[in-house]
Design a protein around this motif. Structure first.
Motif, PDB file in Angstrom:
ATOM      1  N   PHE A   1       0.836  -1.201   0.000  1.00 33.95           N
ATOM      2  CA  PHE A   1       0.000   0.000   0.000  1.00 33.95           C
ATOM      3  C   PHE A   1       0.875   1.258   0.000  1.00 33.95           C
ATOM      4  O   PHE A   1       1.848   1.343   0.753  1.00 33.95           O
ATOM      5  CB  PHE A   1      -0.913   0.022   1.223  1.00 33.95           C
ATOM      6  N   PRO A   2       0.526   2.262  -0.812  1.00 27.99           N
ATOM      7  CA  PRO A   2       1.274   3.517  -0.789  1.00 27.99           C
ATOM      8  C   PRO A   2       0.937   4.312   0.470  1.00 27.99           C
ATOM      9  O   PRO A   2      -0.128   4.117   1.077  1.00 27.99           O
ATOM     10  CB  PRO A   2       0.781   4.243  -2.044  1.00 27.99           C
TER      11      PRO A   2
ATOM     12  N   GLU B   1       0.357   9.862  -0.525  1.00 27.19           N
ATOM     13  CA  GLU B   1       0.572   9.648  -1.955  1.00 27.19           C
ATOM     14  C   GLU B   1      -0.677   9.142  -2.676  1.00 27.19           C
ATOM     15  O   GLU B   1      -0.649   8.954  -3.897  1.00 27.19           O
ATOM     16  CB  GLU B   1       1.722   8.657  -2.168  1.00 27.19           C
ATOM     17  N   ARG B   2      -1.739   8.917  -1.947  1.00 26.09           N
ATOM     18  CA  ARG B   2      -2.982   8.461  -2.585  1.00 26.09           C
ATOM     19  C   ARG B   2      -3.797   9.672  -3.030  1.00 26.09           C
ATOM     20  O   ARG B   2      -3.952  10.637  -2.283  1.00 26.09           O
ATOM     21  CB  ARG B   2      -3.814   7.614  -1.617  1.00 26.09           C
ATOM     22  N   THR B   3      -4.301   9.608  -4.243  1.00 30.78           N
ATOM     23  CA  THR B   3      -5.171  10.686  -4.720  1.00 30.78           C
ATOM     24  C   THR B   3      -6.496  10.640  -3.967  1.00 30.78           C
ATOM     25  O   THR B   3      -6.928   9.570  -3.516  1.00 30.78           O
ATOM     26  CB  THR B   3      -5.428  10.547  -6.225  1.00 30.78           C
ATOM     27  N   ARG B   4      -7.138  11.796  -3.848  1.00 27.79           N
ATOM     28  CA  ARG B   4      -8.421  11.821  -3.138  1.00 27.79           C
ATOM     29  C   ARG B   4      -9.462  11.002  -3.888  1.00 27.79           C
ATOM     30  O   ARG B   4     -10.338  10.382  -3.291  1.00 27.79           O
ATOM     31  CB  ARG B   4      -8.891  13.268  -2.971  1.00 27.79           C
ATOM     32  N   VAL B   5      -9.357  10.993  -5.214  1.00 27.11           N
ATOM     33  CA  VAL B   5     -10.310  10.218  -6.011  1.00 27.11           C
ATOM     34  C   VAL B   5     -10.118   8.723  -5.763  1.00 27.11           C
ATOM     35  O   VAL B   5     -11.075   7.956  -5.673  1.00 27.11           O
ATOM     36  CB  VAL B   5     -10.141  10.539  -7.508  1.00 27.11           C
ATOM     37  N   GLY B   6      -8.846   8.302  -5.642  1.00 28.54           N
ATOM     38  CA  GLY B   6      -8.573   6.878  -5.481  1.00 28.54           C
ATOM     39  C   GLY B   6      -8.458   6.414  -4.042  1.00 28.54           C
ATOM     40  O   GLY B   6      -8.301   5.219  -3.795  1.00 28.54           O
TER      41      GLY B   6
END
Length: 522
Positions: A216-217, A221-226
């Motif tokens: 898991f990142p 680093e995770r986009t809000r969309v993803g």
């Protein structure tokens, strides 16, 4: 993931830190044994050779008698068991090459490099002569890669068409691809119905995708969309097609190809609606949620219990592949919430019987998978061997594809002979070398560790230990007679595939273990 990329024919370098061996020599030897058994299980031919390299030599030289103790231990504990694949240090006459990376010129490191070159040249696989026209096929692949933007794979029929322009036949291409696959240059799974149509030209690209999926990142680093899709993978072990597209960062065709490869290796399990070929999400077995083993269904006192014993070879990769196959062949939405990272409950498709698989890591030298089959009445009991033989057949198929020398024993446990340290005494009904007993052999007799055992298969499975007759069930009502099972896993090391280094795999089997093999002066 290391089983996906280990070449069939290679020189393996198994690296550990001598400073850590100074703290706990037995622990380091046990870790090395796990890797040696893994390499041995994965190799299809006896062309593999393993160099054991101990780093930080100068840090332990001042400890009187330590190196002598290490060499004696390696000679006694490792060579007897793995003499067929271990390289011997000609200076010390042991399967160990101690080196010191901090020296400008390390004499021991030079000796290591010279020995690797000599041993590699003596390998039977490297003495085999290959047709010179293989170079032309390599040139065709190189030219094709240069013309493509994302040339990490090619369809086999596309390569056949390109090769036909130079008068190569389908058989020529197939023989060439098999040779390159054995040497680790590319991945060509001719033995798999899904993957035989594709050729992985850049294994590192696929490894990077698998790493992104399985690790898991950070939240930042995770986009809000993803973010929501990542959280679903974290909590439920389910990856959406949108998340796969984000990870692969490419076209729909790329997503399809990668998914098919990971599905063939049981690393992904697409969830498809009834009678439809497309899917919207995938189960990732290694990311399924953890569950307290005590809360999992573990059978009743009358149910049958069997163990698959893999010795030193880590069983989690086998377990997750079995878990995926069980769900693929016996899907039941009512049991979808009974799939966990270390256990899963299934309803056998053709008969009304439930069964459970559970991952157990008792000791470092005993990696187990537990099978519980519902048999609370005579009608259901007649189905026990059917379920057991089906699971064995799936295991043998996994073994044939990726673990051709994987050792395992299958059978019930003797609770009397199981020790207090977590070691389960598995009475072997069958193994990687022995078939399941036939109806003409209802009684299997053993004389192990000075004690007589009998396993009766009819009318029910019963274990006779000495003069005591015991049922095989090791469920909640009889758990007190079984030694406690540890759920701790400690799998050492990492594996990476490096461009231009497919014939030598460097395995890091301990923290801070690094290696730098200097070139000798001419």
């Amino acid at each position: 993931m290391q089983h996906f990329f280990l070449p069939k024919r290679a020189v393996f370098i198994l690296v550990f830190n001598l400073e850590q061996a100074l703290e706990d020599l037995n622990l380091q030897v046990e870790k090395l044994k796990q890797w040696l058994y893994t390499v041995k299980a994965h190799s299809t031919v006896f062309d593999a050779i393993v160099f054991i390299v101990g780093t930080h030599l100068d840090s332990v030289k001042d400890h009187e008698g330590f190196l002598d103790r290490v060499t004696t231990c390696f000679r006694d504990s490792l060579y007897n068991e793995f003499c067929g694949i271990l390289a011997i240090n000609p200076k010390y006459e042991v399967p160990l090459f101690p080196v010191e990376n901090s020296r400008p010129i390390d004499v021991d490191g030079v000796l290591l490099r010279q020995t690797i070159k000599r041993e590699a040249k003596e390998r039977p696989c490297l003495k085999q002569k290959q047709p010179v026209w293989y170079l032309r096929l390599l040139e065709i692949i190189t030219n094709w890669k240069n013309r493509q933007m994302e040339a990490w794979y090619i369809k086999k029929d596309e390569l056949v068409i390109e090769a036909a322009k130079s008068d190569f036949t389908d058989e020529d291409v197939d023989n060439f691809l098999r040779f390159c696959h054995m040497s680790g240059e590319l991945i060509y799974r001719y033995d798999d119905v899904v993957m035989k149509d594709y050729i992985i030209l850049d294994p590192q690209y696929l490894l990077d995708i698998m790493t992104d999926l399985l690790k898991f990142p950070p939240l930042s680093e995770r986009t809000r969309v993803g973010a929501e899709k990542w959280q679903t993978l974290v909590t439920d072990g389910v990856a959406s097609v949108e998340l796969l597209t984000e990870i692969i960062d490419n076209t729909d065709e790329m997503v399809t190809v990668v998914t098919r490869f990971l599905e063939a290796y049981n690393m992904l399990l697409p969830i498809r609606p009834a009678n439809e070929s497309h899917f919207s999400s995938c189960i990732v077995p290694s990311h399924l949620p953890d569950k307290n083993p005590d809360e999992c269904w573990d059978g009743a006192p009358d149910d049958e219990v069997f163990f698959f014993d893999f010795g030193y070879v880590p069983s989690d990769v086998i377990f997750h592949r079995l878990l995926a196959r069980c769900w693929y062949h016996h899907p039941d939405e009512a049991l979808r919430n009974k799939l966990y990272r270390r256990c899963g409950t299934f309803r056998f498709k053709d008969i009304p019987v439930f069964f459970m698989l559970r991952l157990l890591t008792n000791t470092r030298d005993q990696q187990l998978i537990k099978l519980v089959v519902q048999s609370s009445d005579e009608k259901r009991f007649r189905c026990v061997t059917q379920v057991l033989q089906w699971v064995i057949a799936e295991l043998q198929d996994i073994r044939a594809k990726d673990f051709p020398n994987l050792p395992f024993n299958v059978g019930p446990a003797c609770t009397i002979c199981s020790d207090a340290h977590g070691k389960v005494k598995v009475l072997k009904l069958c193994s990687d070398e022995e078939d399941f007993p036939t109806a003409n052999s209802p009684v299997i007799k053993f004389l192990e560790d000075g004690r007589y055992h009998e396993v009766r298969l009819v009318p029910r499975v019963n274990v006779l230990c000495g003069s005591k007759n015991r049922r095989t069930s090791l469920t909640s009502s009889t758990e007190s007679s079984v030694p406690p099972v540890s759920s701790t896993r400690n799998r050492p090391g990492t594996v990476q595939v490096h461009e231009g280094s497919r014939d030598v795999s460097i395995i890091q089997a301990g923290d801070n273990a690094t290696i730098n093999v200097p070139y000798p002066r001419e």
